[in-house]
Design an enzyme around this catalytic site. Structure first.
Site, PDB file in Angstrom:
ATOM      1  N   GLU A 100       0.872  -1.196   0.166  1.00 14.49           N
ATOM      2  CA  GLU A 100      -0.070  -0.004   0.026  1.00 14.49           C
ATOM      3  C   GLU A 100       0.872   1.248   0.042  1.00 14.49           C
ATOM      4  OE1 GLU A 100      -4.211  -1.141   1.786  1.00 14.49           O
ATOM      5  OE2 GLU A 100      -2.875  -0.460   3.307  1.00 14.49           O
ATOM      6  N   CYS A 113       4.072   8.027   1.378  1.00 12.27           N
ATOM      7  CA  CYS A 113       4.847   6.935   2.074  1.00 12.27           C
ATOM      8  C   CYS A 113       5.115   5.784   1.412  1.00 12.27           C
ATOM      9  CB  CYS A 113       4.077   6.721   3.344  1.00 12.27           C
ATOM     10  SG  CYS A 113       4.573   5.677   4.512  1.00 12.27           S
ATOM     11  N   CYS A 120       9.000  -7.641   6.613  1.00 13.83           N
ATOM     12  CA  CYS A 120      10.209  -7.196   7.150  1.00 13.83           C
ATOM     13  C   CYS A 120      10.743  -8.131   8.137  1.00 13.83           C
ATOM     14  CB  CYS A 120       9.902  -5.952   7.891  1.00 13.83           C
ATOM     15  SG  CYS A 120      11.588  -5.165   8.703  1.00 13.83           S
ATOM     16  N   CYS A 124      10.691  -6.226  14.902  1.00 12.47           N
ATOM     17  CA  CYS A 124      10.445  -5.555  15.958  1.00 12.47           C
ATOM     18  C   CYS A 124       8.937  -5.769  16.868  1.00 12.47           C
ATOM     19  CB  CYS A 124      10.241  -3.755  15.665  1.00 12.47           C
ATOM     20  SG  CYS A 124      11.879  -3.433  14.727  1.00 12.47           S
ATOM     21  N   CYS A 127       5.516  -3.941  15.910  1.00  7.96           N
ATOM     22  CA  CYS A 127       5.085  -3.739  14.308  1.00  7.96           C
ATOM     23  C   CYS A 127       4.434  -4.784  13.591  1.00  7.96           C
ATOM     24  CB  CYS A 127       6.375  -3.223  13.718  1.00  7.96           C
ATOM     25  SG  CYS A 127       6.449  -3.109  11.985  1.00  7.96           S
ATOM     26  N   GLU A 174      12.369  -2.351   5.769  1.00  5.45           N
ATOM     27  CA  GLU A 174      13.524  -1.595   6.334  1.00  5.45           C
ATOM     28  C   GLU A 174      14.236  -1.321   5.148  1.00  5.45           C
ATOM     29  OE1 GLU A 174      15.091  -0.258   9.024  1.00  5.45           O
ATOM     30  OE2 GLU A 174      16.408   0.217   7.609  1.00  5.45           O
ATOM     31  N   LEU A 228      13.908   5.191  17.294  1.00  3.47           N
ATOM     32  CA  LEU A 228      14.656   4.902  18.413  1.00  3.47           C
ATOM     33  C   LEU A 228      13.878   4.008  19.370  1.00  3.47           C
ATOM     34  CD1 LEU A 228      17.337   5.776  19.268  1.00  3.47           C
ATOM     35  CD2 LEU A 228      16.219   8.011  20.140  1.00  3.47           C
ATOM     36  N   CYS A 347      -0.856   5.732  10.295  1.00  4.95           N
ATOM     37  CA  CYS A 347       0.352   4.910  10.558  1.00  4.95           C
ATOM     38  C   CYS A 347      -0.082   3.524  11.409  1.00  4.95           C
ATOM     39  CB  CYS A 347       0.882   5.656  11.661  1.00  4.95           C
ATOM     40  SG  CYS A 347       2.661   5.123  11.929  1.00  4.95           S
TER      41      CYS A 347
HETATM   42  N1  SAH Z   1      11.799  -0.078   8.883  1.00  5.39           N
HETATM   43  C1  SAH Z   1      11.591   1.297   8.973  1.00  5.39           C
HETATM   44  C2  SAH Z   1      10.587   2.223   8.341  1.00  5.39           C
HETATM   45  C3  SAH Z   1       9.397   1.651   8.319  1.00  5.39           C
HETATM   46  S1  SAH Z   1       8.411   1.500   9.851  1.00  5.39           S
HETATM   47  C4  SAH Z   1      11.724   1.904  10.496  1.00  5.39           C
HETATM   48  O1  SAH Z   1      11.657   0.922  11.169  1.00  5.39           O
HETATM   49  O2  SAH Z   1      12.074   2.913  10.740  1.00  5.39           O
HETATM   50  C5  SAH Z   1       7.972   3.401   9.775  1.00  5.39           C
HETATM   51  C6  SAH Z   1       7.730   3.850  11.561  1.00  5.39           C
HETATM   52  O3  SAH Z   1       6.350   3.237  11.672  1.00  5.39           O
HETATM   53  C7  SAH Z   1       8.838   3.452  12.270  1.00  5.39           C
HETATM   54  O4  SAH Z   1       9.185   4.359  13.111  1.00  5.39           O
HETATM   55  C8  SAH Z   1       8.262   2.237  13.164  1.00  5.39           C
HETATM   56  O5  SAH Z   1       8.692   2.061  14.292  1.00  5.39           O
HETATM   57  C9  SAH Z   1       6.852   2.848  13.345  1.00  5.39           C
HETATM   58  N2  SAH Z   1       5.761   1.925  13.752  1.00  5.39           N
HETATM   59  C10 SAH Z   1       5.682   0.415  13.494  1.00  5.39           C
HETATM   60  N3  SAH Z   1       4.647  -0.225  13.998  1.00  5.39           N
HETATM   61  C11 SAH Z   1       3.910   0.772  14.304  1.00  5.39           C
HETATM   62  C12 SAH Z   1       2.514   0.735  15.058  1.00  5.39           C
HETATM   63  N4  SAH Z   1       1.774  -0.360  15.302  1.00  5.39           N
HETATM   64  N5  SAH Z   1       2.192   1.940  15.482  1.00  5.39           N
HETATM   65  C13 SAH Z   1       2.779   3.216  15.316  1.00  5.39           C
HETATM   66  N6  SAH Z   1       3.843   3.234  14.880  1.00  5.39           N
HETATM   67  C14 SAH Z   1       4.439   2.185  14.202  1.00  5.39           C
HETATM   68 FE1  SF4 Z   2      10.685  -3.763  10.069  1.00  3.70          FE
HETATM   69 FE2  SF4 Z   2      10.602  -1.007  10.686  1.00  3.70          FE
HETATM   70 FE3  SF4 Z   2       8.583  -2.574  11.312  1.00  3.70          FE
HETATM   71 FE4  SF4 Z   2      10.700  -2.789  12.554  1.00  3.70          FE
HETATM   72  S1  SF4 Z   2       9.520  -1.101  12.686  1.00  3.70           S
HETATM   73  S2  SF4 Z   2       9.817  -4.692  11.944  1.00  3.70           S
HETATM   74  S3  SF4 Z   2      12.690  -2.626  11.314  1.00  3.70           S
HETATM   75  S4  SF4 Z   2       9.313  -2.207   9.373  1.00  3.70           S
END
Ligand code: SAH
Ligand code: SF4
Length: 384
Positions: A100, A113, A120, A124, A127, A174, A228, A347
């Site tokens: 998307e 975006c 990925c 994390c 996520c 990522e 972070l 998001c």
């Molecule tokens: N992999 C990269 C870019 C994609 S994630 C990264 O981790 O930076 C984009 C942003 O969304 C990151 O800051 C991630 O930590 C955040 N994110 C992931 N899952 C989320 C969620 N469920 N709610 C809010 N933000 C989230």
């Molecule tokens: Fe991958 Fe970014 Fe999600 Fe971490 S927050 S699992 S690096 S997409």
């Protein structure tokens, strides 16, 4: 097998070529560099994917090109528009996988975006993209194809400026784990014969793949966002497991060095707000201390829930208390607004499709037995 978008059958896909690559391709056919430039401009300036439409090319070249090359963008499956102006496109990237792409209009800019991978591998814990596993890297054509589609859909404003003015690599995946395709796609974003975006208007968000962040400084320095999410290694090791490999001291030193070359003199730190996990006043104090000496801005992201996640979103009070501590320490802080709620484009709400090759979903979800099922994915993302 997924169809690689950089080569369809034996024919290379011109959509995924940088201008130097296209020039070399044309030279190998005995064609002059300005022909490559013309075709490059037709594709990216003109949004054209038919050789027939390239009216200033010699007829003989227009007839030759379809025999040796294709121009193929990912197929558009659905398009949605939110009442707040947010737009969302679902693109088909083959074998049951979908990504998307979200456009977010703001007063002074229009931000797209963009995704870099299907799923990925970095896992994390908060996520959904990570929890759904990894399928594959997107090709350069599939990455730039997202901007190509959005420009075709959004067009220009009355002054002749493109409505998509900014790109954030904050969709699924990522970006630094797909280094070559992402940097090639960013080259095309920055090229004046294509989208002509300035480096300040392209932001790459990373969870901290340190060696490739060092390479990015040399190869294609753009604006930087770093996820972070924790003020110390013991908590970050859990939330962002890549931290076990590249701990905070190493990451922060690399960011400092990156800023020497970056088009903006600060990094944006993203910090997802998880109730009772990383959102206390003590965490905020520890965080302010951690980043002292680094030019930065903070973006606090209210966590967006997904099924079976072991977290809850911090209360507004906790988010505001946290913000106040950082601000009192002299830091610039914004709290990310949720956009596109009515079309699930906020998001953490994006729902692409990942056929999970890493089978992480099965490990997470032991009742399930069909490894090839198509799994709805909630993606993360959006503006800095
Ligand atoms: N992999 C990269 C870019 C994609 S994630 C990264 O981790 O930076 C984009 C942003 O969304 C990151 O800051 C991630 O930590 C955040 N994110 C992931 N899952 C989320 C969620 N469920 N709610 C809010 N933000 C989230
Ligand atoms: Fe991958 Fe970014 Fe999600 Fe971490 S927050 S699992 S690096 S997409």
């Amino acid at each position: 097998m997924a169809v690689p978008q950089s080569a369809i059958g034996d024919k290379p896909n011109l959509l995924g070529m940088t201008l130097p690559e296209m020039t070399a391709f044309f030279a190998a056919m005995g064609e002059k560099p300005f022909r490559a430039k013309q075709v490059f401009r037709w594709i990216h300036h003109g949004g054209v994917d038919k050789f027939d439409a390239m009216t200033d090319l010699a007829k003989s070249l227009r007839e030759k090109l379809p025999q040796v090359a294709v121009i193929q963008a990912p197929k558009l499956m659905t398009e949605q528009a939110s009442s707040d102006g947010t737009r969302k496109w679902l693109l088909d990237v083959g074998t049951g996988n979908g990504i998307e792409v979200v456009f977010i209009p703001e007063a002074d800019r229009g931000t797209l975006c963009v995704s870099s991978q299907v799923g990925c591998a970095l896992d994390c814990t908060f996520c959904s993209t990570g929890k759904q596993g990894f399928n594959r890297n997107l090709t350069t054509a599939e990455i730039i194809g997202q901007l190509w589609w959005a420009n075709r859909a959004m067009g220009k404003d009355p002054k002749g400026e493109r409505i998509v003015s900014n790109v954030v690599m904050m969709g699924m995946g990522e970006p630094l784990a797909n280094f070559d395709n992402v940097t090639n796609a960013m080259d095309i974003m920055l090229d004046d014969h294509a989208y002509g975006l300035s480096r300040r208007r392209v932001t790459l968000s990373t969870s901290g793949v340190v060696p490739n962040l060092k390479r990015l400084k040399e190869r294609c320095p753009v604006a930087l966002a770093v996820s972070l999410h924790a003020p110390n290694d013991s908590l970050r090791d859990v939330l962002v497991p890549i931290n076990q490999k590249y701990p905070l001291a190493e990451l922060l030193a690399t960011i400092k060095d990156y800023l020497q070359a970056a088009p903006r003199d600060f990094v944006t730190f993203e910090y997802v707000m998880l109730d009772g996990v990383n959102d206390s006043v003590q965490h905020a104090h520890e965080l302010a201390k951690l980043v002292s000496g680094i030019e930065c801005k903070f973006n606090l992201i209210p966590w967006n829930p997904f099924p079976d996640a072991p977290y809850a979103r911090s209360s507004n009070n906790a988010i505001h208390r946290f913000r106040d501590v950082l601000q009192q320490a002299g830091l610039i802080v914004t709290v990310r607004k949720t956009r596109g709620d009515d079309i699930d484009a906020a998001c953490g709400q994006l729902a692409g499709q990942v056929v999970d090759k890493s089978h992480r979903t099965q490990q997470n979800n032991r009742g399930s037995s069909n490894p090839s099922r198509t799994i709805p994915i909630i993606n993360a993302g959006l503006t800095v």
